[in-house]
Design an enzyme around this catalytic site. Structure first.
Site, short mmCIF file in Angstrom:
data_model
loop_
_atom_site.label_atom_id
_atom_site.label_comp_id
_atom_site.label_asym_id
_atom_site.label_seq_id
_atom_site.Cartn_x
_atom_site.Cartn_y
_atom_site.Cartn_z
N GLU A 50 4.09 -12.42 -5.57
CA GLU A 50 5.05 -12.00 -4.57
C GLU A 50 4.35 -12.02 -3.22
OE1 GLU A 50 7.45 -7.91 -3.54
OE2 GLU A 50 6.97 -8.30 -5.64
N ASP A 96 8.23 -0.37 3.11
CA ASP A 96 6.79 -0.38 2.85
C ASP A 96 6.08 0.87 3.36
OD1 ASP A 96 6.58 -2.95 1.61
OD2 ASP A 96 7.06 -3.83 3.56
#
Length: 261
Positions: free
Chosen positions: A49, A60
């Site tokens: 990924e 994130d």
């Protein structure tokens, strides 16, 4: 059948689970990213990924935020990452997904993006800030161009919405293990196993768990109930700890290999 589907078919036949490694593209530079992809492929990582750096990474945590900012500071753009995938495709057929926020896709143009992604060898795309209900045009274009749009299910997703997400996602379902951002956690959420069992009753599509997964024990526990695990922050942290060392790629791949085992 693209590389992701083929990979899960082989894993199922071998009664194995997918180990998916996340790295931020361009951190610490694109040359290192290229070397990590090839080394991860060599040591048996199942899917890679690649995080597309973005200025507002809402999903994130601090480790990946810092890596994204560092990559942006080096002018790492979406087109550079697509060209990198095209380059590594000459030597590896490991499934590669891009994790990108919607804004870079919007600026690139949805049709242009999926066509370029496919021609460069991208297998799947994960877009954290694009609910599938609002991403119908991108999903349709991706299906035409044989690129999987991988959707999220979270602990707060209703049963009815789980069914809908399972019906539109391609490649695999990305289960967000917790209500929060990416990052290293000491323990798994108490409701994780029951939620995975619920999703498994609703779909036969591969189910992979990410967010907060960082230790061999956590991976082992998750693999009893899911089809794969996604490790990101722990790997990105390993990259950070080894920046400036000549054997960075070797050290990081050794860390990943130990997690995979």
């Amino acid at each position: 059948m693209n590389r992701i589907e083929k990979k899960f078919k082989v894993l199922k036949k071998n009664k194995d689970k997918a180990f998916i490694a996340f790295i931020t593209a361009g951190y610490p530079n694109l040359n290192t990213t290229e070397k990590l992809i090839l080394e991860f492929s060599r040591i048996g990582v199942d899917i890679i990924e690649l995080g597309v750096p973005f200025s507002d990474p809402m999903a994130d945590g601090p480790v990946i935020q810092e890596a994204s900012q560092a990559a942006l500071n080096k002018n790492t753009h979406l087109i550079d990452i697509l060209k990198l995938v095209e380059k590594v495709r000459k030597v590896t057929q490991i499934p590669i997904c891009l994790m990108t926020y919607y804004n870079p896709i919007f600026v690139f143009g949805e049709k242009n993006f999926v066509q370029t992604a496919y021609s460069c060898g991208v297998d799947g795309v994960i877009v954290p800030d694009l609910p599938p209900e609002e991403g119908k045009s991108l999903i349709k274009l991706a299906q035409k161009n044989k690129v999987d749009i991988i959707c999220f299910i979270s602990p707060t997703t209703s049963r009815e919405r789980m069914k809908y997400i399972a019906s539109v996602t391609k490649g695999f379902i990305y289960y967000v293990s917790l209500t929060g951002v990416t990052g290293i956690r000491q323990s798994l959420p108490s409701d994780l196993i029951s939620n995975l069992k619920t999703i498994k009753k609703l779909t036969s599509k591969p189910l992979c768990v990410g967010f907060g997964v960082s230790s061999p024990k956590q991976i082992k526990d998750i693999e009893k109930f899911a089809d794969g695990v996604i490790v990101g922050s722990a790997i990105v942290r390993s990259i950070k700890e080894n920046i400036g060392k000549k054997d960075l790629v070797k050290r990081v791949s050794s860390f990943v290999s130990n997690l995979k085992k």
